[in-house]
Design an enzyme around this catalytic site. Sequence first.
Site, PDB file in Angstrom:
ATOM      1  N   HIS A 628     -72.255 -47.199 -20.963  1.00 33.32           N
ATOM      2  CA  HIS A 628     -73.297 -46.341 -21.537  1.00 33.32           C
ATOM      3  C   HIS A 628     -73.015 -46.151 -23.015  1.00 33.32           C
ATOM      4  O   HIS A 628     -71.873 -45.994 -23.427  1.00 33.32           O
ATOM      5  CB  HIS A 628     -73.324 -44.977 -20.843  1.00 33.32           C
ATOM      6  CG  HIS A 628     -74.270 -44.012 -21.496  1.00 33.32           C
ATOM      7  ND1 HIS A 628     -75.634 -44.219 -21.507  1.00 33.32           N
ATOM      8  CD2 HIS A 628     -74.062 -42.866 -22.186  1.00 33.32           C
ATOM      9  CE1 HIS A 628     -76.216 -43.234 -22.161  1.00 33.32           C
ATOM     10  NE2 HIS A 628     -75.286 -42.413 -22.589  1.00 33.32           N
ATOM     11  N   HIS A 681     -81.405 -34.098 -24.957  1.00 31.19           N
ATOM     12  CA  HIS A 681     -80.916 -33.194 -25.992  1.00 31.19           C
ATOM     13  C   HIS A 681     -81.932 -32.110 -26.338  1.00 31.19           C
ATOM     14  O   HIS A 681     -81.596 -31.155 -27.028  1.00 31.19           O
ATOM     15  CB  HIS A 681     -80.550 -33.983 -27.253  1.00 31.19           C
ATOM     16  CG  HIS A 681     -79.402 -34.913 -27.050  1.00 31.19           C
ATOM     17  ND1 HIS A 681     -79.567 -36.262 -26.823  1.00 31.19           N
ATOM     18  CD2 HIS A 681     -78.066 -34.695 -26.999  1.00 31.19           C
ATOM     19  CE1 HIS A 681     -78.386 -36.829 -26.659  1.00 31.19           C
ATOM     20  NE2 HIS A 681     -77.464 -35.901 -26.762  1.00 31.19           N
TER      21      HIS A 681
END
Length: 745
Positions: A628, A681
Amino acid sequence: MTSNFSSTVAGLPRIGAKRELKFALEGYWNGSIEGRELAQTARQLVNTASDSLSGLDSVPFAGRSYYDAMLDTAAILGVLPERFDDIADHENDGLPLWIDRYFGAARGTETLPAQAMTKWFDTNYHYLVPELSADTRFVLDASALIEDLRCQQVRGVNARPVLVGPLTFLSLARTTDGSNPLDHLPALFEVYERLIKSFDTEWVQIDEPALVTDVAPEVLEQVRAGYTTLAKRDGVFVNTYFGSGDQALNTLAGIGLGAIGVDLVTHGVTELAAWKGEELLVAGIVDGRNIWRTDLCAALASLKRLAARGPIAVSTSCSLLHVPYTLEAENIEPEVRDWLAFGSEKITEVKLLADALAGNIDAAAFDAASAAIASRRTSPRTAPITQELPGRSRGSFDTRVTLQEKSLELPALPTTTIGSFPQTPSIRSARARLRKESITLEQYEEAMREEIDLVIAKQEELGLDVLVHGEPERNDMVQYFSELLDGFLSTANGWVQSYGSRCVRPPVLFGNVSRPAPMTVKWFQYAQSLTQKHVKGMLTGPVTILAWSFVRDDQPLATTADQVALALRDEINDLIEAGAKIIQVDEPAIRELLPLRDVDKPAYLQWSVDSFRLATAGAPDDVQIHTHMCYSEFNEVISSVIALDADVTTIEAARSDMQVLAALKSSGFELGVGPGVWDIHSPRVPSAQEVDGLLEAALQSVDPRQLWVNPDCGLKTRGWPEVEASLKVLVESAKQAREKIGATI
């Protein structure tokens, strides 16, 4: 005419030694404190920061920053994103009128996405990426900074305002219409000419770290012309950092600036041939990015050679934003503690060097520094290790795909998450109680197993295809491993700002690394026992462990990375023996260590790829290796991402509107890939239309047989209601896309 200073630092942290700003921000955002209290906390912090430099003769001052210096600059220049224009001015309670638009840009709202966020040069700090267009017009409003500056002057502080420079601001900006942000450079220099004249101070510091990167000659000509105009004001100090100052000096020396700052740590003390002594050279000789004690004798010798050529001031190589505040409260074994210097210790080193340069040497302090340097150099814990390394290659990707399809039996567009699930108050409480020894290790582990029960059950209920255990036992994706590996130490209060209110406590990699025992196997085994679906083994990769730690600087990074990789290789072997069929080795930081100059990049990319492959190459071909990556502008590193040879790469993509897809498509990327379709986020649940659109964009660039569906990043910082609602949207979007493509694996 300005008078020269002899000692300073490039900048200071804003978050507070006890993370006061973090807690005040979170209180303001959740409504538990008023704006006046947030403003008061920020003022107390800048006062304390200024006071910490009382032994130096010039104090950098960036005002009360509530999130990020680049975002502060956008607010001062009147270029916060237009989509937040409808947010009303804030009431007059000590916060700037634009503060709610500012926080909207940083965090997003229920209906508006936040600005993109990415890493600040090659550090682990994040900045908010300015959004511009060809039609952007700058509307100057520095009233909040000017007010803060006057407050410091009333307190008797010899403060100089610190600004992000025009070149750096525009170089790091993005445009919404495909135009070049640097087209605004002449206009922005005109704005800065007005801005610096508004400060009633002897010195003004303008930070231009972009000048250590590769800059086109025609742009450097514009920069020289712009600063020639700004230099008509006395006391303009242009500071550079994160690389050699030679390009900056070649561009700016001799045009009338008051001072130029250079980093003498990252690439050492270079020739600096363009400096003829016409301006003050602010010598960044004390490392502002890492936590090792300065070799005061060697630093003083370098400073004396420079001082023979012209006036110099002693400083740090960059802002102290990047290191913890102080060693004072740390309980670290004496041998290693003597090797370290945090923020306050670095300020002392600057003062010691400035005094010594003036002829006032503190012999005891210099002797102590020399003894610490010698101790570190001769310690068995740092002695070079020679060993034969195992191979770094697996079978061909085609072979692996065939074996993994049979082994895993996944649907088309398989859904998964990146690894972590919400770190709830109960998890944090259990960890705190364990630290205080108010519960036993057995009680703590039982609490973690209960959390894993919940995470597995919720994932199955949501219909995810590949599960994770949620990582409740991990305080941080790097610190967790550092506490289980020899060669690392953890601090109690070594907090540094990552972005906004988020702080991290980087471990210290001080010696040779090895793995005394398995680190993750028991948690994987427990999670896998709860479900028939595949559970991923979850590890952090060697490059990210280095990037998010304070790493020893006495041997090549490649050597240290291989030591970490060998420890991870052993862990992967143990996970496979425990039944893991999918193992994720996260490398979210692989791009952030990329050198800033093209000439230095190939060597880094080679050793970073080599270390990942050293860690993963022991896995059999029927075991699927995932990785990732975050904050990654992939055009520069796409060939290296391919060279990692991971079977599946998940990528942060939603916040940047899937910009990564162009790089994937143009490179002919044939490995498995999961560009994130949910920006985790921002504190909002994505709409079905939003996720559908991102997934459709991905399908237009990536073969459906390669594509995975996942969020941008881990879910540690999000709350359960938001996570469940968002994952429900994600899973449903994947189901509908499967029906449209009519494909199965």
